[in-house]
Design a protein around this motif. Structure first.
Motif, PDB file in Angstrom:
ATOM      1  N   ARG A 125       5.734  10.384  -3.221  1.00 38.16           N
ATOM      2  CA  ARG A 125       6.700   9.961  -3.602  1.00 38.16           C
ATOM      3  C   ARG A 125       8.084  10.904  -3.657  1.00 38.16           C
ATOM      4  NH1 ARG A 125       8.158   6.461  -8.011  1.00 38.16           N
ATOM      5  NH2 ARG A 125      10.366   7.161  -8.719  1.00 38.16           N
ATOM      6  N   ASP A 165       0.361  -1.179  -0.150  1.00 38.00           N
ATOM      7  CA  ASP A 165       0.164  -0.122   0.005  1.00 38.00           C
ATOM      8  C   ASP A 165       0.308   1.399  -0.042  1.00 38.00           C
ATOM      9  OD1 ASP A 165      -2.406  -1.251  -0.099  1.00 38.00           O
ATOM     10  OD2 ASP A 165      -2.326  -1.536   2.186  1.00 38.00           O
ATOM     11  N   GLN A 172       1.990   1.999  -3.396  1.00 37.64           N
ATOM     12  CA  GLN A 172       1.354   2.360  -4.044  1.00 37.64           C
ATOM     13  C   GLN A 172       0.986   4.057  -3.884  1.00 37.64           C
ATOM     14  OE1 GLN A 172       0.552   0.622  -6.876  1.00 37.64           O
ATOM     15  NE2 GLN A 172       1.707  -0.869  -5.931  1.00 37.64           N
ATOM     16  N   LEU A 173       0.984   4.545  -2.786  1.00 43.90           N
ATOM     17  CA  LEU A 173       0.884   5.615  -2.278  1.00 43.90           C
ATOM     18  C   LEU A 173       1.995   6.680  -3.002  1.00 43.90           C
ATOM     19  CD1 LEU A 173      -1.114   7.527  -0.042  1.00 43.90           C
ATOM     20  CD2 LEU A 173       0.135   6.974   1.844  1.00 43.90           C
ATOM     21  N   SER A 174       2.883   5.932  -2.892  1.00 45.84           N
ATOM     22  CA  SER A 174       4.199   6.816  -3.488  1.00 45.84           C
ATOM     23  C   SER A 174       4.444   6.800  -4.517  1.00 45.84           C
ATOM     24  CB  SER A 174       5.332   6.241  -2.940  1.00 45.84           C
ATOM     25  OG  SER A 174       5.750   4.964  -4.160  1.00 45.84           O
ATOM     26  N   ARG A 175       3.178   6.653  -5.316  1.00 42.71           N
ATOM     27  CA  ARG A 175       3.235   7.054  -6.738  1.00 42.71           C
ATOM     28  C   ARG A 175       1.566   8.170  -7.531  1.00 42.71           C
ATOM     29  NH1 ARG A 175       4.691   0.508  -8.810  1.00 42.71           N
ATOM     30  NH2 ARG A 175       6.743   0.826  -8.616  1.00 42.71           N
ATOM     31  N   SER A 176       1.257   8.556  -6.165  1.00 45.97           N
ATOM     32  CA  SER A 176       0.209   8.837  -6.447  1.00 45.97           C
ATOM     33  C   SER A 176       0.170  10.434  -6.792  1.00 45.97           C
ATOM     34  CB  SER A 176      -0.874   8.553  -5.032  1.00 45.97           C
ATOM     35  OG  SER A 176      -0.502   9.148  -4.438  1.00 45.97           O
ATOM     36  N   SER A 177       1.704  10.969  -5.918  1.00 46.92           N
ATOM     37  CA  SER A 177       1.041  11.904  -6.590  1.00 46.92           C
ATOM     38  C   SER A 177       3.156  12.216  -6.521  1.00 46.92           C
ATOM     39  CB  SER A 177       1.014  13.422  -5.593  1.00 46.92           C
ATOM     40  OG  SER A 177       1.471  12.694  -3.940  1.00 46.92           O
TER      41      SER A 177
END
Length: 283
Positions: free
Chosen positions: A24, A12, A15-20
């Motif tokens: 990141r 998770d 994935q969160l690190s790739r959201s913005s």
């Protein structure tokens, strides 16, 4: 946000690190390493710790959860080696992790150099994962030779340093370099083995959990059919469709029961009719 991330799984967080771009920068920074470690330790059982100087926490999560080949980018690449910190498809594994003897000959090394050189970096020993996540691979002691395969870019880097020490004729420096490289290779191989053992343990636990859930579902279905007047001893154990509906780890909800009940009853009634016809023909 940091407090929220600390309660997520490594997947998770990845994935969160790739959201913005902002997230990141925060989550992939060294200051956030503790978040990734806490996420790993919260898993049951906890994922093995990785050598900090060898592998970053985000890369560790990427290697474990994702199936993208590091070389060609193809998905469903199942060969991963945590000692080498790489994941490849089968074709790229063969291209990048090559026979040590061939690599040594191409580098112009003498046979007398092999005994030392092949212990200065970990051999390739991929942990492959099948499509259903089942781990495989081998746990092999630290005894390496020209018959083993090595990650070519790292092999060339080690050979370059090795030759530099030979040319300098500084034996003390070479000995120190060799000891440090051997220790690093052993540490990384042990880490790869620890991950493999952890994967096996997780797979065993997941298998046991699925078996328990399957037993619970079957018992619930048997009870409901018993209430409808059907005897569990008469269930068609060799009927594939019946077994597929009964023997699975998915919890039996009201919606699922309402969906499969007519199908189960139809199969049971057809079995009763066939049995009755057989008795009539026998008489």
């Amino acid at each position: 946000m940091i407090q929220v991330a600390s309660h997520l799984s490594p997947y998770d967080i990845l994935q969160l690190s790739r959201s913005s771009k902002e997230l990141r920068a925060i989550l992939l920074s060294r200051k956030s390493r503790g978040i990734w470690i806490a996420a790993r330790q919260d898993m049951v059982p906890p994922m093995p710790d990785c050598p900090e100087e060898h592998l970053s926490e985000p890369r560790y999560a990427q290697l474990f959860y994702e199936r993208t080949c590091d070389a060609c980018g193809v998905n469903q690449s199942l060969d991963v080696d945590y000692a080498l910190a790489v994941r490849f498809c089968r074709a790229c594994w063969k291209t990048n992790v090559r026979n040590g003897g061939k690599l040594a000959r191409e580098a112009g090394l003498k046979p007398r150099d092999h005994g030392l050189l092949f212990h200065l970096l970990p051999r390739g020993c991929s942990i492959w994962t099948s499509d259903d996540g089942t781990p495989g691979g081998l746990i092999i002691p630290f005894h390496q030779s020209s018959s083993d395969a090595f990650y070519e870019p790292e092999f060339h880097a080690v050979v370059k340093e090795y030759k530099r020490f030979l040319e300098s004729k500084d034996q003390a420096a070479l000995d120190q370099y060799a000891e440090e490289r051997k220790a690093d290779a052993i540490r990384r191989i042990k880490f790869n083995t620890a991950v493999l053992r952890w994967c096996c343990k997780v797979a065993e636990q997941e298998g046991a959990d699925e078996e328990e859930k399957t037993r619970e579902r079957r018992a619930a279905i048997e009870e409901k059919l018993r209430e409808l007047g059907y005897d569990p001893s008469e269930f068609p154990t060799d009927h594939q469709e019946f077994n597929n509906m009964v023997n699975q780890p998915r919890q039996l909800t009201t919606r699922i029961w309402n969906n499969i009940r007519p199908k189960l009853i139809k199969i049971l009634d057809e079995g009763h009719r066939r049995g009755a016809d057989t008795q009539v023909e026998g008489s």
